[in-house]
Write a protein that holds these residues in place. Structure first.
Motif, short mmCIF file in Angstrom:
data_model
loop_
_atom_site.label_atom_id
_atom_site.label_comp_id
_atom_site.label_asym_id
_atom_site.label_seq_id
_atom_site.Cartn_x
_atom_site.Cartn_y
_atom_site.Cartn_z
N VAL A 1 59.00 -17.89 62.62
CA VAL A 1 59.47 -16.38 62.76
C VAL A 1 58.84 -15.30 62.54
CG1 VAL A 1 61.47 -14.98 62.87
CG2 VAL A 1 62.00 -17.41 62.76
N VAL A 2 58.36 -14.41 63.45
CA VAL A 2 57.36 -13.39 63.09
C VAL A 2 58.21 -12.16 63.17
CG1 VAL A 2 55.30 -12.10 63.46
CG2 VAL A 2 55.54 -14.59 63.42
N GLU A 3 58.61 -11.16 62.21
CA GLU A 3 59.30 -10.36 62.62
C GLU A 3 58.58 -8.83 62.24
OE1 GLU A 3 62.51 -10.62 59.72
OE2 GLU A 3 63.74 -12.23 61.02
N ASN A 4 58.49 -8.15 63.28
CA ASN A 4 57.85 -6.76 63.05
C ASN A 4 56.63 -6.66 62.22
OD1 ASN A 4 61.25 -6.57 62.81
ND2 ASN A 4 60.19 -4.78 64.01
N VAL A 5 55.88 -7.67 62.38
CA VAL A 5 54.68 -7.68 61.76
C VAL A 5 53.38 -6.67 61.94
CG1 VAL A 5 52.75 -9.34 61.12
CG2 VAL A 5 55.04 -10.09 60.85
N CYS A 6 53.04 -5.97 60.88
CA CYS A 6 51.87 -5.13 61.13
C CYS A 6 50.65 -5.55 60.07
CB CYS A 6 52.13 -3.63 60.67
SG CYS A 6 53.37 -3.11 61.95
N LYS A 7 49.62 -5.58 60.63
CA LYS A 7 48.50 -5.93 59.66
C LYS A 7 47.45 -4.88 60.07
CE LYS A 7 46.20 -8.43 56.78
NZ LYS A 7 46.85 -8.25 55.27
N SER A 8 46.81 -4.50 58.88
CA SER A 8 45.57 -3.79 59.24
C SER A 8 44.51 -4.07 58.10
CB SER A 8 45.97 -2.07 59.04
OG SER A 8 46.41 -1.79 57.90
N PHE A 9 43.32 -4.04 58.32
CA PHE A 9 42.11 -4.37 57.68
C PHE A 9 41.64 -2.90 57.05
CE2 PHE A 9 42.55 -8.48 59.75
CZ PHE A 9 42.91 -9.17 58.62
N ASN A 10 41.22 -2.95 55.72
CA ASN A 10 40.30 -1.96 55.50
C ASN A 10 39.15 -2.43 55.67
OD1 ASN A 10 42.36 -0.10 54.60
ND2 ASN A 10 42.45 -0.90 52.57
N VAL A 11 38.31 -1.59 56.42
CA VAL A 11 36.90 -2.18 56.86
C VAL A 11 36.11 -1.17 55.97
CG1 VAL A 11 35.27 -2.20 58.37
CG2 VAL A 11 37.52 -2.70 59.05
N TYR A 12 35.45 -1.72 54.73
CA TYR A 12 34.73 -0.88 53.99
C TYR A 12 33.24 -0.67 54.83
CZ TYR A 12 38.42 -1.26 50.50
OH TYR A 12 39.44 -1.34 50.10
N LEU A 13 32.71 0.55 54.53
CA LEU A 13 31.48 0.66 55.12
C LEU A 13 30.50 0.43 54.29
CD1 LEU A 13 32.23 3.71 57.53
CD2 LEU A 13 32.05 1.37 58.25
N ASP A 14 30.92 0.61 52.86
CA ASP A 14 30.09 0.25 51.71
C ASP A 14 31.14 -0.26 50.83
OD1 ASP A 14 30.98 2.81 51.60
OD2 ASP A 14 29.20 3.70 50.80
N LYS A 15 31.47 -1.45 50.57
CA LYS A 15 32.54 -1.85 49.71
C LYS A 15 32.01 -2.05 48.27
CE LYS A 15 35.60 -6.09 48.78
NZ LYS A 15 35.91 -5.31 47.70
N SER A 16 32.95 -1.32 47.49
CA SER A 16 32.25 -0.92 46.18
C SER A 16 32.85 -2.68 45.22
CB SER A 16 32.86 -0.03 45.54
OG SER A 16 34.41 0.18 45.64
N ASN A 17 31.85 -3.21 44.98
CA ASN A 17 32.09 -4.47 44.15
C ASN A 17 32.40 -4.23 42.72
OD1 ASN A 17 32.94 -6.81 45.80
ND2 ASN A 17 30.91 -6.86 46.52
#
Lengths: 257, 246
Positions: free
Chosen positions: B9-25
């Motif tokens: 069962v999938v209920e009202n699922v939203c998913k977004s990714f942060n796409v880091y243009l320069d990810k700070s590690n």
């Protein structure tokens, strides 16, 4: 409670990864498993050679004195250090397959515990080799081991999950462990610390554990059971806090790695 | 009781990714990025998806690249978690997102069967009982005791598929992996999956091969830019999909 159900269901995975880590460590080296004895022995040799030159010690048997502390210390240091790497090392699997993530830090600590139990042979060898005997107090060994194991599980939960988000922590942990080595009565006796620094011994959990192992193997008297029990309770609390943090952070592992 | 009938069962699922243009590690980078604007983009991959898959259904997820099919599959396996909404699964679940994830190259095929199957949550006894089936299905024969690093990619894939298909999961999530392997083995996999379907297992299948989709599934869900564009009988949905993309 879910953690116990998960661990039971995935017990085979836990078992194989512990086995893999214990065995795989020296898989490609010529001397193989012998290294798990040789490594601490050589390290002990270096310390036993150097420290008496710089620290004045009136221990009758400095090598045994050092040995009883160094082996459990190595257990602590490698377990903390390796749990900080475990998620990054396994990022490949973490991103592809679901399994309870807590298996990873637990298997690191457990495999190091197995290594520690194996290298306890060295402690016993030194104790007997230098003319001391193993007394009834040695029966308390599993108890102190349990205290240390509990504490390490708690630490491993926290360290392994935080490192995923802050990679720098890996380096800090390395330095911190080095600092702690000197803040723990390994090469010296806790009694030689001046009064105004004694609080370090009280607040350093490893000081209690090291003293415990030393009490049962070297001094051969009753360890401070009350301190050990308190530490055990702290360890349990740390496990709960650590697991709570871990469960929260693990949701983002696959994206962060 | 009604819940029991549903596998996923999938209920009202939203998913977004942060796409880091320069990810700070590192802390240094994170501290610096406090001062300058953090260069990241939020990419909404799934937007308010709801669907129910009942027990025994074979469902295909179709859509162009980047439509969120694989993300939805990963959410179902609990490798990643939704930003909003929830995903509930009932029953033991196996995913074939990428074959042979977690194979250890220095260990033999046999040892890797144990390791891989244990990742899926099988106990030693259960693996012992399935070992012969797995080896037989993989057709690796005597190579099974060679280290996996000596395998060709086809052998690798055959071993991985054999493990995954034999763990007796109630829900099987498959992400476009049948493209590897020769005609004979592909055929065999399809037959095995049909067999599993007839045993009442639930299947979610991501593929670009409409032929396989039609063969295997009775329902198709067409994802487009994070939304469900159409959900229904496999033949109709595939037909509309092909018409639009052609």
């Amino acid at each position: 409670m879910r953690i116990f159900k998960n661990l039971y269901q995935y017990r085979e995975l836990l078992k194989t990864s512990v086995k893999k880590e214990v065995r795989g460590k020296y898989k490609n080296s010529f001397l193989g498993v012998i290294w798990s004895f040789l490594n601490p022995l050589l390290q002990l040799g270096v310390y036993a050679l150097v420290f008496p030159l710089i620290i004045k010690s009136n221990e009758t048997n400095y090598t045994v004195f050092l040995c009883c502390a160094l082996i459990p210390w190595n257990f602590f240091a490698t377990a903390v250090n390796r749990s900080s790497f475990t998620m990054v090392e396994n990022s490949n699997i973490l991103k592809k397959v679901y399994f309870p993530r807590e298996i990873l830090p637990i298997s690191v600590v457990t495999s190091e515990a197995v290594n520690f139990i194996i290298s306890t042979v060295i402690i016993i060898g030194f104790v007997l080799g230098f003319g001391l005997s193993i007394t009834k107090y040695a029966l308390l060994y599993p108890l102190i081991l349990l205290v240390q194991y509990t504490l390490l599980i708690g630490i491993a939960f926290i360290v392994s999950s935080l490192v995923v988000y802050i990679r720098d922590l890996q380096h800090f942990i390395g330095v911190f462990i080095q600092l702690m080595f000197y803040a723990t009565p390994i090469a010296y006796n806790a009694k030689v610390i001046p009064e105004n620094y004694q609080w370090i011994m009280r607040f350093n959990p490893m000081a209690t554990i090291i003293s415990g192992f030393r009490d049962i193997f070297y001094y051969q008297h009753m360890p401070d059971l009350q301190a050990l029990f308190t530490l055990f309770c702290i360890g349990l609390a740390l496990c709960c806090v650590g697991y709570a943090l871990f469960s929260k952070l693990q949701k983002g592992f696959a994206e962060q790695l | 009781m009604k819940k029991e009938q549903n596998s996923i069962v999938v209920e009202n699922v939203c998913k977004s990714f942060n796409v880091y243009l320069d990810k700070s590690n590192t802390i240094k980078e994170s501290l610096l990025s406090l001062f300058k604007r953090n260069r990241k983009e939020k990419r909404q991959v799934l937007d308010d998806i709801s669907l129910t898959i009942s027990k025994g259904e074979a469902v295909a997820l179709i859509g162009v690249n980047g439509s969120g099919k694989s993300t939805l599959l990963k959410l179902m396996t609990k490798i990643i978690y939704p930003n909003k909404g929830r995903v509930i699964t009932n029953g033991k679940l196996t995913s074939l997102l990428e074959l042979g994830a977690g194979f250890h190259p220095d260990f033999s095929g046999r040892e890797n069967i144990y390791f891989n199957a244990s990742i899926f949550g099988l106990s030693r006894k259960e693996i012992d009982a399935r070992l012969n089936d797995i080896i037989e299905f993989s057709e690796l024969g005597e190579y099974i005791d060679n280290p996996v690093r000596t395998y060709s990619s086809g052998m690798y894939m055959r071993l991985a598929f054999s493990v995954a298909i034999n763990v007796d999961a109630e829900i099987l999530l498959v992400d476009e992996i049948l493209a590897v392997g020769d005609q004979h083995f592909q055929e065999k996999c399809l037959n095995k999956m049909k067999e599993l379907r007839s045993q009442g297992k639930t299947m979610v299948f991501v593929s670009h091969s409409m032929g396989q989709v039609k063969q295997l599934c009775d329902r198709a869900i067409w994802l487009h830019e994070g939304h469900i564009k159409e959900d229904g009988n496999v033949n109709e949905v595939v037909e509309h999909y092909l018409k639009e993309t052609a």
